[in-house]
Design a protein around this motif. Structure first.
Motif, PDB file in Angstrom:
ATOM      1  N   UNK A  49       0.802   9.320  -5.679  1.00  0.00           N
ATOM      2  CA  UNK A  49       1.308  10.321  -5.513  1.00  0.00           C
ATOM      3  C   UNK A  49       1.765  11.662  -6.604  1.00  0.00           C
ATOM      4  N   UNK A  50       2.699  10.707  -7.011  1.00  0.00           N
ATOM      5  CA  UNK A  50       4.032  11.309  -7.944  1.00  0.00           C
ATOM      6  C   UNK A  50       2.940  10.862  -9.474  1.00  0.00           C
ATOM      7  N   UNK A  51       2.158  10.521  -9.874  1.00  0.00           N
ATOM      8  CA  UNK A  51       1.068  10.340 -10.686  1.00  0.00           C
ATOM      9  C   UNK A  51       0.475  12.360 -10.828  1.00  0.00           C
ATOM     10  N   UNK A  52      -0.127  12.172  -9.254  1.00  0.00           N
ATOM     11  CA  UNK A  52      -0.690  13.269  -9.385  1.00  0.00           C
ATOM     12  C   UNK A  52       0.097  14.530  -9.261  1.00  0.00           C
ATOM     13  N   UNK A  53       1.081  14.210  -9.121  1.00  0.00           N
ATOM     14  CA  UNK A  53       1.840  15.958  -8.849  1.00  0.00           C
ATOM     15  C   UNK A  53       2.676  15.937  -9.824  1.00  0.00           C
ATOM     16  N   UNK A  54       2.883  14.352 -11.119  1.00  0.00           N
ATOM     17  CA  UNK A  54       3.328  14.940 -12.725  1.00  0.00           C
ATOM     18  C   UNK A  54       1.817  15.747 -13.119  1.00  0.00           C
ATOM     19  N   UNK A  67       0.555  -1.253   0.452  1.00  0.00           N
ATOM     20  CA  UNK A  67       0.250   0.191  -0.011  1.00  0.00           C
ATOM     21  C   UNK A  67       0.601   1.440  -0.378  1.00  0.00           C
ATOM     22  N   UNK A  68       2.103   1.228   0.794  1.00  0.00           N
ATOM     23  CA  UNK A  68       2.757   2.509   0.639  1.00  0.00           C
ATOM     24  C   UNK A  68       3.306   2.912  -0.593  1.00  0.00           C
ATOM     25  N   UNK A  69       4.132   1.596  -1.658  1.00  0.00           N
ATOM     26  CA  UNK A  69       4.717   2.063  -2.558  1.00  0.00           C
ATOM     27  C   UNK A  69       3.218   2.077  -3.609  1.00  0.00           C
ATOM     28  N   UNK A  70       2.128   1.757  -3.330  1.00  0.00           N
ATOM     29  CA  UNK A  70       0.994   2.035  -4.729  1.00  0.00           C
ATOM     30  C   UNK A  70       0.644   3.956  -4.261  1.00  0.00           C
TER      31      UNK A  70
END
Length: 57
Positions: A10-15, A2-5
């Motif tokens: 979060x990275x997707x949203x920031x991108x 779950x931490x990885x997902x």
């Protein structure tokens, strides 16, 4: 797992926030909005008023 997902999400949203959103805004400025009346309705609040139930009686 779950931490990885969560980190990937979060990275997707920031991108999107840093790369895709400014690109979309620039293209809207160049070509015009596809749904100008929808954008106006969403940000003017009239769309939310249209969701209110009709008065009875």
């Amino acid at each position: 797992m779950n931490d990885v997902l969560g980190a990937l999400d979060g990275a997707k949203a920031e991108f999107y926030r840093r790369v895709a959103a400014p690109y979309e805004d620039a293209k809207i400025a160049d070509s015009g909005d596809v749904y100008p009346s929808l954008r106006h309705a969403l940000f003017s609040g009239s769309w939310f008023r249209s969701l209110e139930p009709a008065p009875t009686g």
